[in-house]
Write an enzyme that holds these catalytic residues in place. Structure first.
Site, PDB file in Angstrom:
ATOM      1  N   HIS A  23      79.044  81.097  35.537  1.00  0.00           N
ATOM      2  CA  HIS A  23      79.661  80.710  36.807  1.00  0.00           C
ATOM      3  C   HIS A  23      80.250  79.324  36.696  1.00  0.00           C
ATOM      4  O   HIS A  23      79.948  78.580  35.757  1.00  0.00           O
ATOM      5  CB  HIS A  23      78.603  80.714  37.922  1.00  0.00           C
ATOM      6  CG  HIS A  23      77.552  79.669  37.700  1.00  0.00           C
ATOM      7  ND1 HIS A  23      76.417  79.908  36.947  1.00  0.00           N
ATOM      8  CD2 HIS A  23      77.470  78.376  38.092  1.00  0.00           C
ATOM      9  CE1 HIS A  23      75.690  78.808  36.889  1.00  0.00           C
ATOM     10  NE2 HIS A  23      76.312  77.852  37.580  1.00  0.00           N
TER      11      HIS A  23
ATOM     12  N   HIS B 205      83.379  73.210  35.119  1.00  0.00           N
ATOM     13  CA  HIS B 205      82.955  73.746  33.824  1.00  0.00           C
ATOM     14  C   HIS B 205      82.079  74.966  34.001  1.00  0.00           C
ATOM     15  O   HIS B 205      81.418  75.116  35.033  1.00  0.00           O
ATOM     16  CB  HIS B 205      82.213  72.678  33.019  1.00  0.00           C
ATOM     17  CG  HIS B 205      80.876  72.305  33.617  1.00  0.00           C
ATOM     18  ND1 HIS B 205      80.767  71.461  34.703  1.00  0.00           N
ATOM     19  CD2 HIS B 205      79.613  72.694  33.314  1.00  0.00           C
ATOM     20  CE1 HIS B 205      79.492  71.339  35.018  1.00  0.00           C
ATOM     21  NE2 HIS B 205      78.771  72.089  34.201  1.00  0.00           N
TER      22      HIS B 205
HETATM   23  P1  ATP Z   1      67.930  75.863  34.879  1.00  0.00           P
HETATM   24  O1  ATP Z   1      67.987  74.516  35.563  1.00  0.00           O
HETATM   25  O2  ATP Z   1      66.861  76.746  35.426  1.00  0.00           O
HETATM   26  O3  ATP Z   1      67.896  75.757  33.406  1.00  0.00           O
HETATM   27  P2  ATP Z   1      70.571  76.128  35.967  1.00  0.00           P
HETATM   28  O4  ATP Z   1      70.827  74.688  35.650  1.00  0.00           O
HETATM   29  O5  ATP Z   1      71.672  77.086  35.717  1.00  0.00           O
HETATM   30  O6  ATP Z   1      69.292  76.637  35.200  1.00  0.00           O
HETATM   31  P3  ATP Z   1      70.131  75.167  38.575  1.00  0.00           P
HETATM   32  O7  ATP Z   1      69.486  73.916  38.036  1.00  0.00           O
HETATM   33  O8  ATP Z   1      69.532  75.782  39.791  1.00  0.00           O
HETATM   34  O9  ATP Z   1      70.176  76.286  37.478  1.00  0.00           O
HETATM   35  O10 ATP Z   1      71.647  74.808  38.848  1.00  0.00           O
HETATM   36  C1  ATP Z   1      72.538  75.704  39.456  1.00  0.00           C
HETATM   37  C2  ATP Z   1      73.939  75.206  39.169  1.00  0.00           C
HETATM   38  O11 ATP Z   1      74.119  73.908  39.745  1.00  0.00           O
HETATM   39  C3  ATP Z   1      74.243  75.038  37.679  1.00  0.00           C
HETATM   40  O12 ATP Z   1      75.622  75.304  37.469  1.00  0.00           O
HETATM   41  C4  ATP Z   1      73.968  73.578  37.422  1.00  0.00           C
HETATM   42  O13 ATP Z   1      74.741  73.079  36.362  1.00  0.00           O
HETATM   43  C5  ATP Z   1      74.384  72.955  38.736  1.00  0.00           C
HETATM   44  N1  ATP Z   1      73.571  71.771  39.017  1.00  0.00           N
HETATM   45  C6  ATP Z   1      72.237  71.659  38.926  1.00  0.00           C
HETATM   46  N2  ATP Z   1      71.809  70.441  39.306  1.00  0.00           N
HETATM   47  C7  ATP Z   1      72.918  69.746  39.642  1.00  0.00           C
HETATM   48  C8  ATP Z   1      73.165  68.425  40.125  1.00  0.00           C
HETATM   49  N3  ATP Z   1      72.186  67.555  40.343  1.00  0.00           N
HETATM   50  N4  ATP Z   1      74.447  68.074  40.354  1.00  0.00           N
HETATM   51  C9  ATP Z   1      75.451  68.932  40.161  1.00  0.00           C
HETATM   52  N5  ATP Z   1      75.299  70.198  39.716  1.00  0.00           N
HETATM   53  C10 ATP Z   1      74.051  70.604  39.465  1.00  0.00           C
END
Ligand code: ATP
Ligand code: MG
Length: 181
Positions: A49, A131
Site C-alpha cells: 500500500h 512510497h
Molecule cells: P509493523 O509496524 O507491524 O511492522 P507496518 O509498519 O506496516 O507494520 P503500521 O506500523 O501499523 O504497520 O503502519 C501502517 C502504515 O503507516 C505503514 O505504511 C507505515 O509505514 C505507516 N506509518 C507507521 N508509523 C508511522 C508514522 N509515525 N508516521 C508516518 N507513517 C507511519
C-alpha cells in the site's frame, strides 16, 4: 471533542492509504520479487500500500471524526506511475514510489493531514514522501533506481486499520472514498 478527559476504551491503529487493486498489487509484488530475490522476506502482496497519512491509535470518537472528514474531501482522480526504487538506510526500508508526484497526491495527503489535526491528532512535520514499502530490514541500497513503470489509476482512498501480528501486520479496510472525475 466534547469531553475534557481523554476517552477510554479500545483504540484502533489507523492510517489513510491508497490500496492497489489486484492487477497493480501483483505487478508490485512481481517487481519486488525480481529486485530482491527469493531469500529476502518481502512485505506480503496483500499488504502492499501507499500511506497517505498516519493517525496512530485512536478512539472510536476520533475514528468517526476521521471518517466524516474523509467524506468531505474533494480531490480529482489521478494517475500514478510507480517506477522509482528507493532505500532508506536508517529504517532499512526498500521501497517503490512514483517517478513524479502529481499535484493531486500532494493535496490529498495534505488534506488528510489537516483532517488529522482537526480531529485532535498530531500532524506530521516531515515532508510527505510517497512510497510503497516492498521489504524491511534491507541493509544494502538497491543497484537500480528505476523499473519499468507500473501504472496505477487512483480513483479512491481508504481508511485502514493495522493489527499487529506475530509476523506481519494485517490490515483491514474500514472505508473508501471516491475521488472526483
Ligand atoms: P509493523 O509496524 O507491524 O511492522 P507496518 O509498519 O506496516 O507494520 P503500521 O506500523 O501499523 O504497520 O503502519 C501502517 C502504515 O503507516 C505503514 O505504511 C507505515 O509505514 C505507516 N506509518 C507507521 N508509523 C508511522 C508514522 N509515525 N508516521 C508516518 N507513517 C507511519
Ligand atoms: Mg510500523
Amino acid at each position: 471533542m466534547s469531553s475534557a478527559r481523554p476517552e477510554g476504551g479500545p483504540r484502533q491503529r489507523l492510517f489513510f492509504a491508497l490500496w492497489p487493486e489486484a492487477a497493480v498489487r501483483t505487478r508490485l509484488d512481481q517487481a519486488g520479487a525480481a529486485l530482491l530475490g527469493k531469500r529476502v522476506k518481502r512485505v506480503p502482496a496483500e499488504n502492499l500500500h501507499l500511506t497517505l497519512a498516519f493517525a496512530g491509535a485512536v478512539t472510536a470518537t476520533v475514528r468517526q471524526c476521521l471518517q466524516a472528514a474523509a467524506a468531505d474531501i474533494r480531490c480529482p482522480a489521478f494517475e500514478l506511475s510507480i517506477g522509482h526504487i528507493g532505500h532508506w538506510s536508517r529504517p532499512r526500508i526498500y521501497w517503490a514510489g512514483p517517478v513524479h508526484t502529481p499535484p493531486p497526491l500532494w493535496s490529498l495527503a495534505g488534506m488528510l493531514q489537516t483532517a488529522l489535526g482537526d480531529c485532535g491528532l498530531q500532524t506530521e512535520t516531515r515532508p510527505y514522501q510517497p512510497h510503497i514499502t516492498l521489504a524491511r530490514k534491507i541493509q544494502r541500497a538497491p543497484d537500480i533506481q528505476h523499473i519499468a513503470p507500473i501504472d496505477w489509476s487512483i480513483r479512491h482512498f481508504s481508511l485502514v486499520e493495522s493489527v499487529t501480528g506475530p509476523r506481519a501486520a494485517s490490515y483491514q479496510l474500514l472505508g473508501s472514498w471516491e475521488l472526483e472525475g
